[in-house]
Scaffold this motif. Sequence first.
Motif, short mmCIF file in Angstrom:
data_model
loop_
_atom_site.label_atom_id
_atom_site.label_comp_id
_atom_site.label_asym_id
_atom_site.label_seq_id
_atom_site.Cartn_x
_atom_site.Cartn_y
_atom_site.Cartn_z
N LYS A 169 -77.04 37.82 11.54
CA LYS A 169 -77.75 37.14 12.73
C LYS A 169 -79.17 36.47 12.04
N ASP A 170 -79.86 37.45 11.33
CA ASP A 170 -81.03 36.78 10.80
C ASP A 170 -80.77 35.51 9.90
N ALA A 171 -79.78 35.90 8.96
CA ALA A 171 -79.39 34.62 7.89
C ALA A 171 -79.00 33.35 8.77
N HIS A 175 -77.79 19.92 7.66
CA HIS A 175 -76.47 19.23 8.17
C HIS A 175 -75.42 20.18 8.25
N HIS A 176 -75.69 21.48 7.79
CA HIS A 176 -74.62 22.49 7.91
C HIS A 176 -74.76 23.49 9.20
N ASP A 177 -73.90 24.18 9.36
CA ASP A 177 -73.93 25.08 10.41
C ASP A 177 -74.02 26.62 9.60
N PRO A 178 -74.51 27.55 10.60
CA PRO A 178 -74.23 28.79 9.71
C PRO A 178 -72.99 29.18 9.40
N VAL A 179 -73.11 30.31 8.38
CA VAL A 179 -71.71 30.75 7.80
C VAL A 179 -71.23 32.13 8.64
N SER A 180 -70.14 32.05 9.29
CA SER A 180 -69.62 33.25 10.10
C SER A 180 -69.13 34.46 9.14
N ARG A 220 -75.69 38.78 1.89
CA ARG A 220 -76.70 37.55 2.09
C ARG A 220 -78.27 38.47 1.72
N ILE A 221 -78.87 37.53 0.94
CA ILE A 221 -80.34 37.86 0.39
C ILE A 221 -81.38 36.98 0.99
#
Length: 95
Positions: free
Chosen positions: A9-11, A21-26, A31-32
């Motif tokens: 959720k934080d990423a 131009h990109h949405d978050p990855v589900s 992740r770092i």
Amino acid sequence: MKAVPLEQKDACAFVDQFHRHHDPVSRDKFRIGCMVGDKLVGIVQVGRPVARALCDGYTLEVVRLCTNGTRNACSFLYSAAARTARELGYRKIIT
């Protein structure tokens, strides 16, 4: 700069705020985050390769990299992602 683990959720919130131009990855494997002082300045999300031909179980792909423009944050995050993938037993990481 220091690398920190991040919750999904934080990423996603960081990508929502800073990526043009990109949405978050589900979905991702890990992740770092990149911290300067107590401020989050960038994130990298690493997951399975998008191309099925590269899904060999030993390859990961950087599926999202996002920073607020802090100098050297991108290379710091790519390096941290590559080291982490290697430690987890993966042989290759692609972008």
